[in-house]
Design an enzyme around this catalytic site. Structure first.
Site, PDB file in Angstrom:
ATOM      1  N   GLU A 150       7.473 -36.907   9.381  1.00 19.56           N
ATOM      2  CA  GLU A 150       6.310 -36.933   9.170  1.00 19.56           C
ATOM      3  C   GLU A 150       5.692 -35.399   8.750  1.00 19.56           C
ATOM      4  O   GLU A 150       5.130 -34.846   9.478  1.00 19.56           O
ATOM      5  CB  GLU A 150       5.244 -37.696   9.379  1.00 19.56           C
ATOM      6  CG  GLU A 150       4.190 -38.097   8.782  1.00 19.56           C
ATOM      7  CD  GLU A 150       2.986 -38.590  10.315  1.00 19.56           C
ATOM      8  OE1 GLU A 150       2.158 -39.926   9.332  1.00 19.56           O
ATOM      9  OE2 GLU A 150       3.357 -39.055  11.469  1.00 19.56           O
ATOM     10  N   CYS A 176      -1.273 -41.153   6.845  1.00 22.58           N
ATOM     11  CA  CYS A 176       0.086 -41.535   6.706  1.00 22.58           C
ATOM     12  C   CYS A 176       0.970 -42.178   6.078  1.00 22.58           C
ATOM     13  O   CYS A 176       1.697 -42.855   5.860  1.00 22.58           O
ATOM     14  CB  CYS A 176       0.395 -42.980   7.883  1.00 22.58           C
ATOM     15  SG  CYS A 176      -1.863 -44.030   8.357  1.00 22.58           S
ATOM     16  N   GLY A 208      -2.702 -42.877  15.398  1.00 19.56           N
ATOM     17  CA  GLY A 208      -2.570 -41.397  15.453  1.00 19.56           C
ATOM     18  C   GLY A 208      -1.167 -41.405  15.847  1.00 19.56           C
ATOM     19  O   GLY A 208      -0.333 -42.366  14.971  1.00 19.56           O
ATOM     20  N   SER A 209      -0.077 -40.889  15.849  1.00 20.88           N
ATOM     21  CA  SER A 209       1.352 -40.516  15.905  1.00 20.88           C
ATOM     22  C   SER A 209       1.395 -41.212  16.919  1.00 20.88           C
ATOM     23  O   SER A 209       1.308 -41.942  17.960  1.00 20.88           O
ATOM     24  CB  SER A 209       1.672 -39.127  16.604  1.00 20.88           C
ATOM     25  OG  SER A 209       0.606 -39.142  17.508  1.00 20.88           O
ATOM     26  N   GLU A 266      -1.375 -48.445  15.183  1.00 25.61           N
ATOM     27  CA  GLU A 266      -0.951 -47.833  13.176  1.00 25.61           C
ATOM     28  C   GLU A 266      -0.776 -46.563  13.635  1.00 25.61           C
ATOM     29  O   GLU A 266      -1.762 -45.803  13.863  1.00 25.61           O
ATOM     30  CB  GLU A 266      -2.480 -47.609  12.916  1.00 25.61           C
ATOM     31  CG  GLU A 266      -1.796 -48.092  11.205  1.00 25.61           C
ATOM     32  CD  GLU A 266      -1.883 -46.666  10.443  1.00 25.61           C
ATOM     33  OE1 GLU A 266      -0.851 -46.036  10.123  1.00 25.61           O
ATOM     34  OE2 GLU A 266      -3.273 -46.191  10.419  1.00 25.61           O
ATOM     35  N   LEU A 267       0.478 -46.331  13.511  1.00 26.75           N
ATOM     36  CA  LEU A 267       2.163 -45.013  14.395  1.00 26.75           C
ATOM     37  C   LEU A 267       1.396 -43.647  12.093  1.00 26.75           C
ATOM     38  O   LEU A 267       0.680 -44.376  11.809  1.00 26.75           O
ATOM     39  CB  LEU A 267       2.252 -44.932  14.658  1.00 26.75           C
ATOM     40  CG  LEU A 267       2.125 -45.849  15.598  1.00 26.75           C
ATOM     41  CD1 LEU A 267       3.322 -46.812  16.843  1.00 26.75           C
ATOM     42  CD2 LEU A 267       0.736 -45.527  16.662  1.00 26.75           C
TER      43      LEU A 267
END
Length: 500
Positions: free
Chosen positions: A388, A294, A240-241, A260-261
């Site tokens: 982002e 992402c 996620g963020s 995992e950002l």
């Protein structure tokens, strides 16, 4: 359960996605409705997990963990292979749920379900290869006369928190690898995708995953925070963020984490590149899933000598993309997750224009559907460069010097993946060494992933690596056995003197 979920989607009815708790589908909490971003009506509904349900799920997972750990790797692998085949058999029906809940075009949704099948197959293969080592402890004097062995044991209770942008495949990665490792797993589904999350869990259960091995809970950040803080949870995998990932880490405390950002992916196009091919790939991978990835192409740096040529080819490729109904098989770009996300793309493109950039295409929206947006020449401090975007926007900028453009790529707080178009091996090796990213894609854009290859980033893009083999390492612990006074190795320190 799977049949009812698929039938509701096929009939364009509301998909009722329950929690799966203690071996049964249920849910006492208030229902939360998901509005399809393209249809603009309720497409799915799920009960938010209550505090009592969260507490019960956590306690049940801890009680089940020792049972699940006794399931042999061969049995786990067979079940995951069954799930792989089932995903392919139900490919179109599962893809339809994705399209309804997220506005993701059917062509992209089908691809995601294909990847679900592949991920389960890879997880099955990795389950068959979980092993340990016979350590050469006799290589040092202190270990002579002993034997030491290791094996990878299940961590126990895993928590998988999945995002909305690829909810089926990322659930397959997290839950598939956790089950392959021998854990029981708590799944916190994204509020934007309760239907597809329930369908993947139901598919696994119908493929043979025992009810003790998984529990599914719906809800927002408060549910994720409560699960993350639970002492019974041994390991957490979150996608996620960056901001939400930091909150998960704070709530988790001293737990094993794989995060995992976000990303702000860059692709470099050198003067020796095949510009036509680079432009076509950038268009396809910059706007797939409306840029909600992402590793989506966000920043493209083109050598000044080829800059206009690239812009012309890129604009033509973007103009050929079809925007429309995600259920139409010919659609390339559907809706973003919601109107707020779409408005951010529009606002940031307008900001860039105010800073001197040219908005060559797009910069508009119809509800949650954003016209594919091209921003040419934004300054380095524009939001489309710094932050982002996670939307249907690509920023294109010229550069003059390769060393400088690498520094520009590294200026981001993120470091997930990068793309590089060149045939110069010196540049390839230099970029691989210097770019602060988890992976470099050569003669491809940043938006390329193989599900059996390690995936993850550095800096604010997180830590740990996804894909079954590497996730299994996070989901297991190394246990050592030392046999004192028993050695499979030579245990003498000298040989007797003899007449030679």
């Amino acid at each position: 359960m799977l049949e009812s979920l698929l039938k509701a989607a096929a009939d364009t009815a509301v998909v009722e996605a329950a929690n799966f708790l203690s071996g049964r589908w249920a849910g006492d909490g208030p229902p939360e409705e998901r509005t399809g971003p393209y249809l603009r009506r309720t497409v799915s509904r799920a009960p938010v997990a209550t505090t009592a349900e969260i507490d019960a799920a956590v306690a049940t997972a801890r009680r089940y963990a020792p049972q699940v750990a006794t399931l042999s790797p061969a049995a786990r692998a067979d079940i995951l292979e069954n799930a792989s085949g089932a995903a392919l058999r139900h490919r179109d029906e599962l893809a339809r749920i994705l399209a309804l809940e997220l506005g993701k075009p059917m062509k992209d949704s089908r691809t995601e379900i294909d990847r679900v099948a592949s991920t389960f197959a890879v997880a099955a293969a990795e389950a068959r290869h979980i092993n340990g080592e016979n350590l050469n402890v006799a290589g040092w004097a202190t270990g002579v006369g002993n034997t030491a062995l290791t094996f990878r044991a299940p961590a126990g209770v895993a928590l998988a928190i999945t995002p909305f942008n690829a909810p089926a495949n990322l659930l397959a990665h997290k839950l598939g690898a956790s089950f392959a490792a021998g854990n029981t797993t708590l799944v916190k589904a994204p509020p934007q995708a309760p239907g597809i999350s329930a369908a993947i869990v139901a598919l696994l259960l119908e493929s043979g995953v025992p009810g003790q091995a998984v529990q599914l809970l719906h809800g927002g950040g408060e549910v994720g925070a409560a699960l993350s803080a639970a002492q019974e949870v041994d390991v957490i995998s979150f996608t996620g963020s960056a901001d939400t990932g930091a909150a998960v880490a704070r709530a988790a405390g001293a737990k094993r984490l794989a995060l995992e950002l976000g990303g702000n992916a860059a692709t470099i196009i050198c003067e020796d590149a095949d510009v036509e091919a680079a432009a076509l790939l950038s268009a396809r991978t910059g706007y797939s899933n409306s840029g909600q990835s992402c590793i989506s192409v966000q920043r493209v740096y083109v050598h000044r000598s080829r800059y206009q040529e690239f812009l012309d080819a890129f604009t033509a490729a973007v103009d050929a993309l079809v925007v429309g109904d995600p259920l139409d098989p010919g659609t390339d770009i559907g809706s973003m997750v919601d109107e707020r996300a779409a408005e951010r793309v529009v606002a940031w493109s307008a900001e860039a224009a105010g800073l001197g950039a040219s908005v060559l295409r797009g910069g508009t929206r119809d509800g949650a559907t954003v016209a594919p947006t091209i921003v040419a020449g934004p300054p380095a401090h524009a939001s489309v460069v710094v932050h982002e975007v996670f939307g249907a926007l690509v920023a294109v900028m010229p550069y003059d010097d390769f060393e400088t453009v690498v520094d520009q790529c590294n200026a981001s707080r993120y470091g997930l993946q990068a793309g590089l178009f060149t045939h110069d091996t010196n540049r390839i090796i230099s970029a691989w060494r210097r770019l602060e990213v988890g992976a470099l894609i050569v003669n491809g854009t940043s938006n390329y992933r193989l599900d059996h290859v390690p995936f993850g980033g550095v800096k604010d893009s997180g830590f740990g690596r996804e894909s079954p083999r590497w996730l299994i390492e996070d989901y297991t612990t190394v246990k050592t056995l030392v046999l004192r006074g028993q050695s499979v190795w030579g245990d003498r320190t000298t040989l007797p003197k003899e007449n030679l």
